[in-house]
Design an enzyme around this catalytic site. Structure first.
Site, PDB file in Angstrom:
ATOM      1  N   GLN A  38       0.842  -1.202   0.000  1.00  0.00           N
ATOM      2  CA  GLN A  38       0.000   0.000   0.000  1.00  0.00           C
ATOM      3  C   GLN A  38       0.878   1.254   0.000  1.00  0.00           C
ATOM      4  O   GLN A  38       0.387   2.340  -0.246  1.00  0.00           O
ATOM      5  CB  GLN A  38      -0.893   0.025   1.246  1.00  0.00           C
ATOM      6  CG  GLN A  38      -1.978  -1.041   1.262  1.00  0.00           C
ATOM      7  CD  GLN A  38      -2.746  -1.077   2.574  1.00  0.00           C
ATOM      8  OE1 GLN A  38      -2.764  -2.115   3.232  1.00  0.00           O
ATOM      9  NE2 GLN A  38      -3.371   0.019   2.981  1.00  0.00           N
ATOM     10  N   PHE A  54      -6.092  -4.136   3.291  1.00  0.00           N
ATOM     11  CA  PHE A  54      -6.838  -3.937   4.538  1.00  0.00           C
ATOM     12  C   PHE A  54      -5.973  -3.350   5.645  1.00  0.00           C
ATOM     13  O   PHE A  54      -6.263  -3.546   6.828  1.00  0.00           O
ATOM     14  CB  PHE A  54      -7.508  -5.245   4.988  1.00  0.00           C
ATOM     15  CG  PHE A  54      -8.364  -5.874   3.928  1.00  0.00           C
ATOM     16  CD1 PHE A  54      -9.541  -5.242   3.513  1.00  0.00           C
ATOM     17  CD2 PHE A  54      -7.996  -7.051   3.301  1.00  0.00           C
ATOM     18  CE1 PHE A  54     -10.327  -5.792   2.502  1.00  0.00           C
ATOM     19  CE2 PHE A  54      -8.779  -7.606   2.288  1.00  0.00           C
ATOM     20  CZ  PHE A  54      -9.940  -6.974   1.896  1.00  0.00           C
ATOM     21  N   GLU A  98       0.210  -1.703   4.635  1.00  0.00           N
ATOM     22  CA  GLU A  98       0.594  -0.292   4.736  1.00  0.00           C
ATOM     23  C   GLU A  98       2.067  -0.218   5.142  1.00  0.00           C
ATOM     24  O   GLU A  98       2.840   0.542   4.579  1.00  0.00           O
ATOM     25  CB  GLU A  98      -0.287   0.440   5.763  1.00  0.00           C
ATOM     26  CG  GLU A  98       0.088   1.913   5.884  1.00  0.00           C
ATOM     27  CD  GLU A  98      -0.848   2.728   6.766  1.00  0.00           C
ATOM     28  OE1 GLU A  98      -2.001   2.324   6.973  1.00  0.00           O
ATOM     29  OE2 GLU A  98      -0.410   3.799   7.234  1.00  0.00           O
ATOM     30  N   ARG A 113      -5.442   7.175  16.985  1.00  0.00           N
ATOM     31  CA  ARG A 113      -6.784   7.147  16.391  1.00  0.00           C
ATOM     32  C   ARG A 113      -7.806   6.536  17.361  1.00  0.00           C
ATOM     33  O   ARG A 113      -8.987   6.872  17.333  1.00  0.00           O
ATOM     34  CB  ARG A 113      -6.805   6.446  15.031  1.00  0.00           C
ATOM     35  CG  ARG A 113      -8.052   6.774  14.225  1.00  0.00           C
ATOM     36  CD  ARG A 113      -8.051   6.145  12.852  1.00  0.00           C
ATOM     37  NE  ARG A 113      -7.522   6.994  11.794  1.00  0.00           N
ATOM     38  CZ  ARG A 113      -8.208   7.953  11.151  1.00  0.00           C
ATOM     39  NH1 ARG A 113      -9.463   8.197  11.479  1.00  0.00           N
ATOM     40  NH2 ARG A 113      -7.645   8.653  10.203  1.00  0.00           N
ATOM     41  N   ARG A 167      -8.069  -1.864   8.777  1.00  0.00           N
ATOM     42  CA  ARG A 167      -9.318  -1.131   8.517  1.00  0.00           C
ATOM     43  C   ARG A 167      -9.947  -0.558   9.796  1.00  0.00           C
ATOM     44  O   ARG A 167     -10.446  -1.301  10.643  1.00  0.00           O
ATOM     45  CB  ARG A 167     -10.302  -2.079   7.835  1.00  0.00           C
ATOM     46  CG  ARG A 167     -11.233  -1.396   6.863  1.00  0.00           C
ATOM     47  CD  ARG A 167     -11.958  -2.444   6.054  1.00  0.00           C
ATOM     48  NE  ARG A 167     -12.662  -1.866   4.922  1.00  0.00           N
ATOM     49  CZ  ARG A 167     -13.231  -2.594   3.960  1.00  0.00           C
ATOM     50  NH1 ARG A 167     -13.163  -3.899   3.999  1.00  0.00           N
ATOM     51  NH2 ARG A 167     -13.849  -2.008   2.967  1.00  0.00           N
ATOM     52  N   THR A 219      -4.235  10.963  10.556  1.00  0.00           N
ATOM     53  CA  THR A 219      -4.190  11.752  11.786  1.00  0.00           C
ATOM     54  C   THR A 219      -2.870  12.503  11.897  1.00  0.00           C
ATOM     55  O   THR A 219      -2.782  13.509  12.584  1.00  0.00           O
ATOM     56  CB  THR A 219      -4.388  10.859  13.017  1.00  0.00           C
ATOM     57  OG1 THR A 219      -3.401   9.822  12.999  1.00  0.00           O
ATOM     58  CG2 THR A 219      -5.775  10.238  13.005  1.00  0.00           C
ATOM     59  N   ALA A 266      -6.014   5.206   5.316  1.00  0.00           N
ATOM     60  CA  ALA A 266      -6.822   6.216   6.002  1.00  0.00           C
ATOM     61  C   ALA A 266      -8.085   6.578   5.215  1.00  0.00           C
ATOM     62  O   ALA A 266      -8.657   7.647   5.416  1.00  0.00           O
ATOM     63  CB  ALA A 266      -5.985   7.470   6.310  1.00  0.00           C
ATOM     64  N   GLU A 290     -13.083   2.642   5.240  1.00  0.00           N
ATOM     65  CA  GLU A 290     -13.040   2.088   6.589  1.00  0.00           C
ATOM     66  C   GLU A 290     -14.313   2.255   7.418  1.00  0.00           C
ATOM     67  O   GLU A 290     -14.682   1.354   8.172  1.00  0.00           O
ATOM     68  CB  GLU A 290     -11.878   2.725   7.370  1.00  0.00           C
ATOM     69  CG  GLU A 290     -10.512   2.374   6.850  1.00  0.00           C
ATOM     70  CD  GLU A 290      -9.454   3.281   7.461  1.00  0.00           C
ATOM     71  OE1 GLU A 290      -9.377   4.450   7.049  1.00  0.00           O
ATOM     72  OE2 GLU A 290      -8.722   2.820   8.345  1.00  0.00           O
TER      73      GLU A 290
HETATM   74  N1  MTE Z   1     -11.367  -2.823  -0.007  1.00  0.00           N
HETATM   75  C1  MTE Z   1     -10.804  -3.872  -0.639  1.00  0.00           C
HETATM   76  N2  MTE Z   1     -11.511  -4.534  -1.560  1.00  0.00           N
HETATM   77  N3  MTE Z   1      -9.536  -4.274  -0.337  1.00  0.00           N
HETATM   78  C2  MTE Z   1      -8.783  -3.636   0.611  1.00  0.00           C
HETATM   79  O1  MTE Z   1      -7.644  -4.008   0.863  1.00  0.00           O
HETATM   80  N4  MTE Z   1      -8.692  -1.813   2.286  1.00  0.00           N
HETATM   81  C3  MTE Z   1      -9.481  -0.966   3.175  1.00  0.00           C
HETATM   82  C4  MTE Z   1     -10.536  -0.193   2.379  1.00  0.00           C
HETATM   83  N5  MTE Z   1     -11.260  -1.072   1.514  1.00  0.00           N
HETATM   84  C5  MTE Z   1      -9.364  -2.523   1.304  1.00  0.00           C
HETATM   85  C6  MTE Z   1     -10.673  -2.141   0.925  1.00  0.00           C
HETATM   86  C7  MTE Z   1      -8.676  -0.010   3.915  1.00  0.00           C
HETATM   87  S1  MTE Z   1      -7.914  -0.511   5.336  1.00  0.00           S
HETATM   88  C8  MTE Z   1      -8.541   1.282   3.523  1.00  0.00           C
HETATM   89  S2  MTE Z   1      -7.672   2.397   4.428  1.00  0.00           S
HETATM   90  C9  MTE Z   1      -9.144   1.760   2.279  1.00  0.00           C
HETATM   91  O2  MTE Z   1      -9.857   0.749   1.584  1.00  0.00           O
HETATM   92  C10 MTE Z   1      -8.033   2.299   1.383  1.00  0.00           C
HETATM   93  O3  MTE Z   1      -8.505   2.728   0.163  1.00  0.00           O
HETATM   94  P1  MTE Z   1      -9.235   4.150  -0.033  1.00  0.00           P
HETATM   95  O4  MTE Z   1      -8.394   5.154   0.683  1.00  0.00           O
HETATM   96  O5  MTE Z   1      -9.253   4.314  -1.482  1.00  0.00           O
HETATM   97  O6  MTE Z   1     -10.585   4.029   0.586  1.00  0.00           O
HETATM   98  N1  HPA Z   2      -4.891   6.074   9.084  1.00  0.00           N
HETATM   99  C1  HPA Z   2      -4.346   5.082   8.373  1.00  0.00           C
HETATM  100  N2  HPA Z   2      -3.068   4.938   8.206  1.00  0.00           N
HETATM  101  C2  HPA Z   2      -2.264   5.828   8.775  1.00  0.00           C
HETATM  102  C3  HPA Z   2      -2.764   6.880   9.534  1.00  0.00           C
HETATM  103  C4  HPA Z   2      -4.158   7.012   9.690  1.00  0.00           C
HETATM  104  O1  HPA Z   2      -4.676   7.925  10.347  1.00  0.00           O
HETATM  105  N3  HPA Z   2      -1.723   7.586   9.983  1.00  0.00           N
HETATM  106  C5  HPA Z   2      -0.633   6.946   9.510  1.00  0.00           C
HETATM  107  N4  HPA Z   2      -0.948   5.898   8.789  1.00  0.00           N
HETATM  108 MO1  MOS Z   3      -6.285   1.296   6.030  1.00  0.00          MO
HETATM  109  S1  MOS Z   3      -6.101   0.434   7.890  1.00  0.00           S
HETATM  110  O1  MOS Z   3      -5.856   2.890   6.627  1.00  0.00           O
HETATM  111  O2  MOS Z   3      -4.898   0.726   5.259  1.00  0.00           O
END
Ligand code: MTE
Ligand code: HPA
Ligand code: MOS
Length: 774
Positions: free
Chosen positions: A215, A246, A250, A328, A360, A458, A527, A730
């Site tokens: 990620q 998920f 990261e 958080r 997540r 954050t 995030a 999330e």
């Molecule tokens: N959805 C799918 N299909 N696969 C993933 O790995 N990760 C989740 C969410 N939805 C995830 C998912 C998490 S932890 C986050 S932070 C967000 O997607 C990241 O993507 P976004 O910032 O585009 O929402």
């Molecule tokens: N959310 C998700 N990932 C992060 C954050 C947060 O607030 N800060 C640093 N990594």
């Molecule tokens: Mo989502 S836990 O911020 O990758």
């Protein structure tokens, strides 16, 4: 503007829903996914002579390494070389926030599964065989597996953090009711379908290209450079897509990429390292288990006057992202409620588990579970429905969060009351109570779960992104951003933005891989902010290009620039279609030597946070929603089913109803899994017992609720969100917390003497004990 919703709601809302559903666009990737043509790290065409690697990891959770004998493994036919910390040319350090995590153990091991060496061989099979030939002698040291033990021994990652608002001590003196208790929420395995992995290949002059399932491409690039002792420009990281992250990728995609790169650095040959499921489960961290205590004080009219909680976060053996996750937890400790007097504290406890990491919700769910538990406890003791307490304390416009931000455009009450009305709560409750009257072997329970989730990293400095847009001379478009596609549909959203600005069909647009050479210094895709940050940058780049193209068109058509619009691949003048097509316009721009490439940078405005005061305005906006969950338990066996989860969710103005609905459903099920069935287990020695899918139960198609209904609440949206479409990744996970309390309410219907326990997950065993124990 806050709409007061008591009763006079939403007649027109259902119309609005059906209208907005028309905006549905298919996820870009669905075509290649179903045909099996989507490319992941394991699908990269590897070079001839590529080596394969397997990690040798610690078979003990804590101890001193007395000796390791690699001789038999090294002698095995086909083994090329075994790398240890001694082979690290730069720093043997991969900690992202705190430098406390070696890539390879040196003289001590701190968790079961801690990497010690990398075996590189002609095939993965040979490397695995070699791993079995390594013998290690470890002098064992005491093992800590729980946060409480760590606290007792003073074993912490960093200093505690604490948020406060009002005067909690004083407020407790004014309360009519005060309740205290403890809660536990367990960890959670990410179980991305694609395990961790990377492929490194040598380029000329010692440069290395890495294909990684991460990620955070920049985190990989930076850490590889640091470990190899080379400059970042020598390292290129490329990401096609992830088979799920998920949060688990990261930070924790980094070590495998670094190891592959280290072997490539020494061997000048491509190296592929992909963990198998067992290795992945054992070596990687998970959602943080939390042991928490709470004290809640209410007035006679059920207003929460004071709330205090202490969170013990089981951080594992190194910091990883734990400090940010702990933070958080504090941000979300009061969930959707306004509490005028709050004191919360979090301790990141160092244990001998694999470093726990982002998952997540990022600590938010753990914080919310505690206040929901406190409310359930208070309701039980006072003899009212938890719903009465929840409803009496919902956040309102201009309320202050414990961290100082003033709540704006609040939809907490709106989604709550909309849910009650749209789903006919009277009828739902009637059904539950009738059922419970007429049945003894089965009982039903109903719960409400409101959510409020802050959007932005954050850590304020992380809230930025860039986009690089090329229009090629045939009119086709290539878009690079920092966004990593992990199934959440961000590439589709990026494509929609480009199509929208230029009014061209999506066939003209390609979303490129995420690559550190094209887009540098990126924050991870996390995030829930990926679409907002990268989408805004993309919008800026495309808008700048559009302005240039308008100027070209105005010259070609001899009209003023502001009379020009683009519509369905033609130039329009004052709303009338001209002869000038999109492709001719691009050719003309080329002849006029107009730049057809643009790079844009977006940094979220207005946000700030002062960690010395623990006050500020950390979030661009909040996402709101309310879920109503009904469950039926089998009072003979303790098993259960979820009849329905009915949600009113604040999407803002969704860009893609289909994708966003998928996010809500997926997150909800993941939340239900965390709260009700997924049970991570380590033994006292720190060995993972739930180390396979036979011992770790995740929701399957039979465990999802029979009905999931999601109704978008129509709001005016928020300009800080991309095209007013709020982040969705999330927040809906936390609707799953409602599942715990629906089950608890069903148990109470059978056993009124049930002594409420807040110990998640609520597995069938725990339901059964609750049914028959006082
Ligand atoms: N959805 C799918 N299909 N696969 C993933 O790995 N990760 C989740 C969410 N939805 C995830 C998912 C998490 S932890 C986050 S932070 C967000 O997607 C990241 O993507 P976004 O910032 O585009 O929402
Ligand atoms: N959310 C998700 N990932 C992060 C954050 C947060 O607030 N800060 C640093 N990594
Ligand atoms: Mo989502 S836990 O911020 O990758």
């Amino acid at each position: 503007m806050h709409k007061n919703t008591d009763n006079k709601i939403l007649g027109s809302k259902l119309d609005a829903v059906s209208k907005s559903l028309k905006k549905s666009i298919k996820n870009l990737d669905s075509y290649t996914h179903v045909r099996g043509e989507s490319l992941y790290v394991d699908d990269v065409n590897i070079r001839q002579g590529t080596f394969h690697a397997v990690v040798f990891d610690s078979p003990k959770a804590h101890g001193k390494i007395k000796s390791i004998d690699y001789s038999k493994a090294e002698a095995l036919q086909g083994v090329e070389r075994i790398f240890t910390y001694k082979d690290v040319p730069g720093e043997n350090e991969i900690g992202g926030i705190i430098p406390d995590e070696p890539l390879f153990a040196e003289h001590e091991v701190h968790f079961w599964g801690m990497p010690i060496a990398l075996i590189v061989a002609e095939s993965e099979f040979i490397a695995r065989k070699a791993r079995d030939l390594i013998s290690i002698d470890i002098e064992e040291l005491p093992v800590i597996t729980t946060a409480k033990e760590a606290k007792a021994k003073g074993s912490f990652i960093n200093a505690p953090r604490s948020f406060s608002l009002g005067d909690t001590e004083k407020a407790f003196a004014d309360c009519d009711y005060i309740f205290e208790g403890e809660t536990f929420s367990n960890g959670q395995e990410h179980l991305y379908i694609e395990a961790q992995g990377a492929y490194a290949e040598p380029l000329e002059n010692g440069n290395i290209k890495i294909t990684s399932s991460t990620q955070g491409p920049t985190a990989v690039q930076k850490t590889v450079a640091q470990v190899l002792g080379v400059a970042m420009h020598k390292i290129e990281v490329d990401v096609t897509r992830l088979g799920g992250g998920f949060g688990g990728k990261e930070d924790q995609a980094t070590p495998w990429a670094v190891m592959a790169a280290l072997a490539t650095f020494h061997l000048n040959q491509s190296v592929k390292l992909i963990l198998n499921r067992h290795d992945d489960l054992r070596m990687t961290g998970k959602r943080h288990p939390y042991e928490s205590t709470y004290k809640i004080g209410l007035t006679k009219d059920l207003k929460i006057l004071a709330y205090q909680s202490e969170f013990l976060q089981n951080s594992g053996a190194a910091a990883d992202l734990s400090p940010a996750i702990a933070e958080r937890t504090l941000f979300h400790a009061t969930n959707s409620y306004y509490v005028p007097n709050v004191t919360t504290k979090v301790l990141s406890c160092k244990t001998n588990l694999p470093p726990n990491t982002a998952f997540r919700g990022f600590g938010g769910p753990q914080g919310m579970f505690v206040i929901e538990s406190a409310i359930a406890k208070a309701a039980h003791e006072i003899g009212v429905s938890p719903r009465a307490i929840q409803e009496a304390n919902l956040l309102d416009e201009n309320d202050t969060f414990s961290y100082g931000q003033i709540a704006k455009k609040v939809e907490a009450k709106n989604t709550w009351h909309s849910a009650k009305q749209l789903f006919n709560i009277e009828a739902m409750e009637q059904e539950v109570s009738e059922f419970n009257k007429n049945n003894t072997a089965f009982k039903k329970g109903l719960s409400f779960m409101p959510i409020t989730f802050g959007i932005s990293f954050t850590n304020t400095p992380m809230n930025h992104a860039r986009a690089l847009v090329h229009i090629y001379l045939d009119g086709s478009i290539g878009v690079s951003t920092a966004a990593v596609e992990m199934g959440q549909g961000v590439n589709t959203k990026m494509m929609q933005i480009v199509a929208d600005v230029f009014s061209v069909s999506i066939e003209h647009i390609k979303i490129e891989t995420t690559n550190t050479t094209r887009v540098a210094n990126t924050s991870p895709s996390a995030a829930s902010s990926t679409a907002d940050l990268n989408g805004k940058a993309t919008l800026m780049a495309c808008t700048a290009l559009l302005e240039r193209l308008k100027s070209v068109a105005s010259q070609d058509l001899n009209v003023s620039e502001n009379s020009i619009t683009l519509n369905k691949e033609f130039v329009y003048v004052n709303g009338k279609k001209s002869e000038l097509s999109w492709t001719s316009l691009i050719s003309s721009a080329m002849l006029k030597r107009v730049a057809l490439t643009e790079n844009a940078h977006y940094a979220t405005p207005e946000i700030h946070f002062d960690k010395t005061k623990e006050k500020g305005h950390p979030f661009a906006y909040h996402v709101y929603g309310t879920a109503i969950t009904t469950a039926t338990i089998d009072c003979t066996r303790g098993t259960y089913e979820f009849d329905a989860v009915k949600i009113v969710h604040d999407y803002g103005k969704s860009m893609s109803e289909g994708i966003d609905l998928g996010q809500v459903e997926g997150a909800l099920i993941q939340g239900i899994g965390w709260m009700t069935m997924e049970e991570i287990a380590y033994n006292k020695d720190g060995r993972l017992l739930s180390n396979a899918l036979s011992t770790y139960k995740v929701p399957d198609i039979f465990s999802v609720p029979k009905t999931v209904e999601v109704i978008p609440v129509e709001t005016e949206g928020n300009d800080m969100a991309i095209l007013k479409s709020k982040a969705v990744g999330e927040p809906p996970l936390m609707y799953g917390i409602g599942a715990y309390f629906a089950l608890q309410n069903a148990i109470k219907a059978f056993n009124p003497n049930y002594d409420l326990k807040f110990h998640a997950p609520m597995t069938p065993e725990k339901v059964l004990m609750g049914l028959y124990k006082k």
